[in-house]
Design an enzyme around this catalytic site. Structure first.
Site, PDB file in Angstrom:
ATOM      1  N   ASP A 140      13.020 -28.287 -47.948  1.00  0.00           N
ATOM      2  CA  ASP A 140      12.343 -27.895 -50.083  1.00  0.00           C
ATOM      3  C   ASP A 140      13.082 -29.255 -51.099  1.00  0.00           C
ATOM      4  O   ASP A 140      12.455 -29.361 -51.667  1.00  0.00           O
ATOM      5  CB  ASP A 140      11.905 -26.736 -50.087  1.00  0.00           C
TER       6      ASP A 140
ATOM      7  N   ASP B 296       5.386 -35.016 -41.324  1.00  0.00           N
ATOM      8  CA  ASP B 296       3.630 -34.580 -41.593  1.00  0.00           C
ATOM      9  C   ASP B 296       3.656 -35.092 -43.245  1.00  0.00           C
ATOM     10  O   ASP B 296       2.777 -36.020 -44.037  1.00  0.00           O
ATOM     11  CB  ASP B 296       2.785 -33.825 -41.325  1.00  0.00           C
TER      12      ASP B 296
ATOM     13  N   TYR C 291       3.011 -28.877 -34.393  1.00  0.00           N
ATOM     14  CA  TYR C 291       1.493 -29.995 -34.213  1.00  0.00           C
ATOM     15  C   TYR C 291       1.664 -29.890 -32.403  1.00  0.00           C
ATOM     16  O   TYR C 291       0.845 -29.924 -32.456  1.00  0.00           O
ATOM     17  CB  TYR C 291       1.949 -31.087 -34.281  1.00  0.00           C
TER      18      TYR C 291
ATOM     19  N   LYS D  52      14.870 -27.161 -41.601  1.00  0.00           N
ATOM     20  CA  LYS D  52      14.610 -26.193 -42.453  1.00  0.00           C
ATOM     21  C   LYS D  52      15.095 -25.341 -41.314  1.00  0.00           C
ATOM     22  O   LYS D  52      14.232 -24.443 -41.380  1.00  0.00           O
ATOM     23  CB  LYS D  52      13.113 -25.471 -42.687  1.00  0.00           C
TER      24      LYS D  52
END
Ligand code: NAP
Length: 392
Positions: free
Chosen positions: A253, A277, A148, A217
């Site tokens: 995930d 987000d 971002y 992640k």
């Protein structure tokens, strides 16, 4: 006499009549912002009588600012936010794929509002979850880094080619990157991660949240997201926090499915920008969608509270949409001022109003889709009136 909020080292000094700047917002801003102001004024008066009162000060941003000043985000508006420490804003338009940069992102970056805080809990709207009451989580999303940050270059541009050539020199194989690839950079640093995690852990201690989950992640992106997790654990070991909270981590995930399958095990989630987000909106979907989800962007002192949805242009000026997101954001603002009793007045009144199955079109549509009847659809302004009447 209305006065400015002051800062004194780590503390806010909030007068009984603080001046709070607000940005009306584009699109449905004209509907939800007046509704929010009425409800907040009523909640403050209901809770504290004449002792406390907010003095609202409009500042310009977005299309209204452009019409009046020729600029979308006048420096004077940013300066007013800096001077008054705490503000609130309606949604602002961002054109897709060109035009002006996101004003929302610019405000966060220019004022260094580095943590986006999104509490998600259920007030009685229709929900795809069997037990939405189990979802009560605060999401802390880092606001200034990650993809971002906006460092990206178009496919085949001179900049992208230069970066690709550097990567090839560093030994990245052509199997991993095509010569005509667009390139985005994902910066994640120890300093910015740690100040964000520190803010989240302080919030957890203050609000009596027991468990904080670092979402990442890191199995794939070891030096960015994996490091985010490691730096997060390092902060948890600092004397201020050590042994006081249960800090764990989840791979992104898995985090999504766990929030659905083991909902009540999650109290707070701390994430880098992009994960934060996604998970914020997904969680909001469980409690009635973005129309019901508040948010705030907070820096060292400065804080700007905001509706989490956009400008919904097709509803602009039709007095139809749900003002709850902005009203709940204002309730967060009241808590931030140290006026939690007034925030509770709003929360209770929203629960009562929804329990009577009165709400704006989106709420009524949700209940109807769940097979409910005896529903009362209200306009945006009528919904605000109902909230004011239902304050106990
Ligand atoms: P959006 O404005 O959030 O609207 C999408 C849909 O969400 C609406 O059509 C409506 O769905 C529902 N919705 C949104 N707000 C609602 C409310 N208060 N009450 C009831 N329903 C509501 O998203 P978008 O159409 O993708 O974006 C429009 C503009 O907003 C873009 O310029 C975007 O950049 C900007 N934006 C700004 C912010 C911000 O200022 N922080 C955030 C997101 C987007 P139904 O029609 O199905 O009822």
């Amino acid at each position: 006499m209305p006065e400015r909020i002051q800062t004194d080292q780590d503390r806010l000094k909030v007068p009984d009549h603080p001046i709070i700047p607000f940005i009306e917002g584009d699109g449905i801003g004209v509907d939800i912002t007046p509704a929010m102001i009425k409800v907040v004024n009523a909640a403050v008066e209901h809770t504290y009588g004449k002792k406390r009162k907010i003095e609202w000060k409009e500042i310009l941003a977005g299309e209204k600012a452009h019409r009046q000043t020729g600029e979308y985000l006048p420096e004077a508006s940013l300066e007013t936010l800096r001077e008054h420490v705490v503000g609130i804003k309606g949604p602002l338009t961002t054109p897709v794929g060109g035009g002006i940069r996101s004003l929302n992102v610019t405000i966060r970056q220019v004022l260094d509002l580095y943590s986006c805080v999104r509490p998600v809990r259920w007030y009685g709207s229709a929900s795809p979850l069997k037990h939405p009451e189990k979802l009560d989580v605060v999401i802390f999303r880092e606001n200034t880094e990650d993809v971002y940050a906006g460092v990206e270059y178009e496919s085949s541009s001179a900049e992208a080619k230069k970066i690709i050539s550097l990567l090839l020199d560093l030994g990245v194989g052509t199997d991993k990157i095509s010569a005509d690839a667009a390139v985005g950079i994902k910066p994640i640093s120890p300093g910015r991660t740690k100040r964000h995690v520190r803010k989240a852990l302080r919030w957890a201690l203050e609000k009596d949240r027991k468990t904080v989950t670092l979402m990442h992640k890191g199995n794939i992106m070891k030096f960015t997201e994996g490091a985010f997790m490691r730096w997060g654990y390092q902060v948890a070991e600092e004397p201020e926090f050590k042994g006081k909270l249960n800090v764990n981590d989840r791979i992104a995930d898995n985090m999504f499915q766990q929030l659905l399958t083991r909902t009540d095990e999650y109290d707070m989630i701390v994430a880098p920008n992009l994960n934060g987000d996604y998970i914020s909106d997904a969680a909001a979907g469980g409690v009635g969608g973005l129309g019901m989800a508040p948010g705030a962007n907070i820096g060292d002192h400065l804080a700007v509270f905001e509706a989490t949805h956009g400008t919904a242009p097709k509803y602009a000026g039709r007095d139809q949409v749900n003002p709850s997101s902005l009203i709940l954001s204002a309730a967060m603002l009241l808590e931030y001022l140290g006026w939690p009793e007034a925030a509770k007045t709003i929360h209770r009144s929203l629960e009562t109003t929804l329990s009577r199955r009165t709400g704006t079109y989106d709420l009524v549509r949700g209940w109807r889709n769940e097979g409910e009847s005896n529903l009362t659809e209200l306009k945006c302004s009528e919904f605000a009136e109902a909230l004011m009447e239902n304050m106990q």
